[in-house]
Design a protein around this motif. Structure first.
Motif, PDB file in Angstrom:
ATOM      1  N   PHE A   1      29.887 -15.681  -8.990  1.00 28.61           N
ATOM      2  CA  PHE A   1      29.459 -15.311  -7.637  1.00 28.61           C
ATOM      3  C   PHE A   1      30.660 -15.408  -6.702  1.00 28.61           C
ATOM      4  N   LEU A   2      30.831 -14.373  -5.877  1.00 31.06           N
ATOM      5  CA  LEU A   2      32.004 -14.276  -5.017  1.00 31.06           C
ATOM      6  C   LEU A   2      31.589 -14.139  -3.567  1.00 31.06           C
ATOM      7  N   GLY A   3      32.413 -14.699  -2.675  1.00 34.98           N
ATOM      8  CA  GLY A   3      32.153 -14.586  -1.248  1.00 34.98           C
ATOM      9  C   GLY A   3      33.445 -14.477  -0.476  1.00 34.98           C
ATOM     10  N   ARG A   4      33.303 -14.187   0.810  1.00 36.90           N
ATOM     11  CA  ARG A   4      34.448 -14.141   1.723  1.00 36.90           C
ATOM     12  C   ARG A   4      34.007 -14.767   3.044  1.00 36.90           C
ATOM     13  N   GLY A   5      34.873 -15.597   3.632  1.00 33.99           N
ATOM     14  CA  GLY A   5      34.491 -16.235   4.888  1.00 33.99           C
ATOM     15  C   GLY A   5      33.272 -17.118   4.706  1.00 33.99           C
ATOM     16  N   TRP A   6      32.252 -16.886   5.525  1.00 31.29           N
ATOM     17  CA  TRP A   6      31.069 -17.754   5.481  1.00 31.29           C
ATOM     18  C   TRP A   6      30.271 -17.600   4.196  1.00 31.29           C
ATOM     19  N   THR A   7      30.488 -16.504   3.466  1.00 31.07           N
ATOM     20  CA  THR A   7      29.705 -16.316   2.247  1.00 31.07           C
ATOM     21  C   THR A   7      30.301 -17.010   1.030  1.00 31.07           C
ATOM     22  N   VAL A   8      31.477 -17.640   1.184  1.00 32.89           N
ATOM     23  CA  VAL A   8      31.999 -18.450   0.082  1.00 32.89           C
ATOM     24  C   VAL A   8      31.038 -19.598  -0.214  1.00 32.89           C
ATOM     25  N   GLY A   9      30.510 -20.221   0.831  1.00 33.74           N
ATOM     26  CA  GLY A   9      29.511 -21.265   0.642  1.00 33.74           C
ATOM     27  C   GLY A   9      28.252 -20.740  -0.017  1.00 33.74           C
ATOM     28  N   LEU A  10      27.834 -19.541   0.361  1.00 35.70           N
ATOM     29  CA  LEU A  10      26.649 -18.938  -0.256  1.00 35.70           C
ATOM     30  C   LEU A  10      26.895 -18.656  -1.734  1.00 35.70           C
ATOM     31  N   ALA A  11      28.105 -18.224  -2.076  1.00 35.98           N
ATOM     32  CA  ALA A  11      28.433 -17.965  -3.480  1.00 35.98           C
ATOM     33  C   ALA A  11      28.329 -19.251  -4.296  1.00 35.98           C
ATOM     34  N   SER A  12      28.824 -20.350  -3.744  1.00 43.54           N
ATOM     35  CA  SER A  12      28.720 -21.629  -4.443  1.00 43.54           C
ATOM     36  C   SER A  12      27.262 -22.037  -4.615  1.00 43.54           C
ATOM     37  N   GLU A  13      26.468 -21.808  -3.585  1.00 47.35           N
ATOM     38  CA  GLU A  13      25.043 -22.129  -3.685  1.00 47.35           C
ATOM     39  C   GLU A  13      24.345 -21.240  -4.711  1.00 47.35           C
TER      40      GLU A  13
END
Length: 293
Positions: A182-194
């Motif tokens: 799972f990959l994210g950028r900015g605020w979605t890095v936390g979402l990717a970890s979740e």
């Protein structure tokens, strides 16, 4: 229907209520210009990462996120916000106790009958988003929605996307994959970890999570046929083509990233069912981590 499935399906209604109540809780939440730390454990830590990135990007003030056990005691903050569904997590309660009288604290919790109610200076209780399940879904996303609304970043389109996420089919072949990135950028890095955590908790899946630009720097080496890479938010140019070249399944995040997380929650339940697992009984986990003295 499992508890976790029932609860994840209720998220659009929870988000609407949280957005409506954000104004009422404004006095307990960080004000513009405050230097803030947001803390939590597990899922709450990943939500803290997302909120911290959103708040800084919105120009509201310097904002850090920490696992409660890793809070840097020597730093000075105007306010520390603790996310804790149960209100009983040892690391969170210990930190709030240490900060009492020196730093203003706010707790966002689901249960008004827990120790956190007297441990924090200010309180936001989202009891309508409380859960019976061990695996968090709606409390975490509802707390994040409340904070997005407080920052002026929530819209009705987010709820509409969540409804879409609950009914749209998952990509063909995704349930059969053996590994998920799972990959994210900015605020979605936390979402990717979740997202990765949800898959591990509910379905015992092998998962990883990375900032999207970091994915090329080594992690892509494990990507191959039978694996999936899911982007939460806008992907960097060329990354989708690189992943497809490996033979892996690329999943493009076309909805609001928080709604994409709802799709991942559905995937976790689907993979659990496919493997004969009960997502309400995740291995080695309890609803709250309470450490003995």
């Amino acid at each position: 229907m499992s508890h976790v499935e029932d609860e994840l399906n209720s998220q659009p209604e929870c988000w609407i209520r949280a957005a409506e109540e954000a104004g009422r809780h404004a006095g307990a939440l960080p004000g513009a210009g405050e230097r803030v730390a947001i803390v939590g454990c597990g899922t709450s830590y990943f939500m803290a990462q997302a909120v911290a990135a959103l708040r800084e990007a919105a120009g509201q003030g310097e904002t850090d996120a920490f696992a409660a056990s890793e809070f840097p005691r020597g730093r000075s903050y105007d306010r520390v916000v603790a996310l804790t569904r149960s209100g009983t997590t040892t690391e969170v309660l210990d930190l709030l106790g240490q900060l009492r009288g020196t730093t203003r604290t706010t707790a966002l919790t689901a249960d008004p009958a827990t120790p956190v109610m007297t441990a924090a200076d200010d309180l936001v209780v989202l009891d309508f988003a409380d859960e019976r399940s061990v695996v968090q879904t709606r409390f975490a996303t509802t707390a994040l929605t409340l904070l997005r609304a407080h920052l002026g970043l929530h819209t009705d389109a987010v709820v509409a996307d969540a409804r879409t996420a609950l009914v749209s089919p998952l990509p063909e072949g995704l349930v059969d994959c053996t590994q998920f990135s799972f990959l994210g950028r900015g605020w979605t890095v936390g979402l990717a970890s979740e997202a990765g955590l949800k898959m591990r908790e509910a379905s015992l899946s092998w998962t990883e999570a990375y900032p999207a630009m970091e994915y090329r720097h080594g992690p892509i080496s494990v990507t191959t046929e039978g694996t999936a890479t899911w982007m939460l938010g806008e992907a960097p140019a060329g990354l989708a083509e690189q992943v497809r070249t490996t033979g892996a399944l690329w999943v493009e995040g076309t909805l609001d990233p928080l709604a994409e997380l709802v799709r991942v929650q559905r995937l976790a339940v689907a993979v659990a069912a496919h493997r004969g697992l009960d997502p309400d009984r995740p291995r080695h986990l309890t609803r709250s981590v309470i450490l003995a003295d």
